[in-house]
Design an enzyme around this catalytic site. Structure first.
Site: not given
Lengths: 211, 167
Positions: B28, B34, B51
């Site tokens: 990711t 995040c 995520h």
């Protein structure tokens, strides 16, 4: 509260005009600062999901210099001025006279503060025009500069929106120098991301139906 | 980043999670505040990467929210899927990265502290399920791109200013 289903073409048109007025004022400010003619593209207003949002500024991992500020008041939101790496370096050069690379040690405090101050001036110009046009009070926070991956940076502006839905409305305006010799057409990109609560107030103040 | 023959890189977007099995790796990009949470089973060589954007699904202001957005609901769903694939919680381990604060922000808006709050939430949820966090690279003010290799159990972390590290 915002519901994507509620958005009609007229709403997008109004937001486009909002972006046009804000960025127009900002471009004038930049043009005075650099003593150069600055062109504006017509803003694009889009409803996009978070994945698209993350790749807005040229790709999730693209290194950009971004000035971010929060707008508080009746129509809260987030605002970014995004400069691509080369654009940031070129601007830092014209403001300080020093050649820098924004991702190594040559990017000193002077260059950082010049870019941050420029972000401050441009975002201030954008918001004050917007505030005049809509007669909505908008208080910008102290801006903050970050140089990092575009995806990581933009996610900072999605926190409020992400609590309400999976889509954001972004008013995206590109500025560019009108210099024939310039190889980089753009000198910066504004994103205005109104919080979901802000739309009603914006449309109401401009006399557009929203229910 | 990693060189594995024939394997593909499974990409996980923001507010999403996916499962990976060898020879593929999972990745990711552009984690800011995040969290990228990897849960993996060493013997089965299955891993999941989530995520997540927000710590808690009670923050949702609408009903039909995307469950992958919140740490609690995302990890619940990830675990359910891993359990279905035969991975029991007791064998699962975790590696996490992200939770940065990308901008210094003076006015004390609690939402701007979302990175550290995400980190705390993910760790709390994992400890609730008795899943051990083997390694983490969290906090700071840098963006991260991460890639997990389920065979080597390594998490590669790339940043703009501090290069690459492996945890």
């Amino acid at each position: 509260m915002m519901d994507v289903q509620q958005i009609k073409p007229i709403h997008l048109d109004v937001l486009q005009e909002v972006g046009n007025i804000g960025a127009g004022n900002a471009a004038t400010a930049l043009s005075q600062l650099l003593n150069q003619k600055i062109d504006l593209n017509v803003p694009s207003v889009r409803i996009i999901d978070f994945q698209e949002m993350q790749s807005l500024a040229g790709g999730e991992e693209k290194v950009v210099a971004a000035t971010f500020l929060r707008v508080s008041g009746e129509a809260p939101g987030s605002m970014f001025l995004i400069l691509q790496k080369e654009e940031a370096e070129e601007l830092a050069y014209s403001l300080t006279g020093n050649k820098v690379n924004i991702i190594d040690d040559s990017f000193d405090e002077l260059a950082a503060s010049a870019l941050n101050e420029m972000g401050n001036i441009l975002a201030g110009a954008y918001l004050s025009a917007l505030s005049d046009f809509t007669s909505i009070q908008m208080q910008p926070s102290v801006p903050s500069l970050a140089i990092d991956m575009a995806g990581a940076i933009i996610s900072a502006g999605l926190i409020e929106i992400s609590q309400v839905g999976d889509y954001a409305i972004v008013i995206d305006t590109l500025m560019g120098e009108t210099d024939d010799t310039s190889s980089t057409p753009a000198t910066g990109q504004f994103f205005l991301l109104p919080d979901p609560d802000a739309f009603e107030r914006i449309f109401q103040s401009l006399g557009v139906d929203w229910s | 980043m990693t060189k594995i023959e024939q394997g593909q890189i499974i990409k996980v977007g923001m507010a999403d999670w996916k499962i990976v099995e060898p020879p593929d790796t999972i990745r990711t990009s552009g984690l800011g505040s995040c969290i990228g949470a990897v849960l993996y089973d060493e013997t089965k060589q299955i891993a999941a990467l989530a995520h997540v954007m927000l710590p808690d699904s009670t923050m949702a202001k609408s009903q039909d929210a995307n469950r992958a957005k919140f740490a609690d609901t995302a990890l619940e769903d990830v675990l359910e899927m891993l359990n279905k694939k035969g991975c029991s919680n007791s064998r699962l381990k975790a590696k996490i990265a992200g939770g940065a604060q990308m901008f210094s922000y003076s006015s004390g808006n609690e939402m701007m502290r979302i990175g550290p709050r995400n980190t705390e939430a993910v760790k709390e949820i994992l400890s609730h399920y008795r899943i051990k966090v083997i390694a983490e690279d969290t906090g700071g003010n840098k963006g991260r791109t991460i890639e997990f290799n389920p065979v080597e159990k390594t998490l590669h972390i790339r940043t703009v200013n501090q290069g690459e590290s492996i945890i």
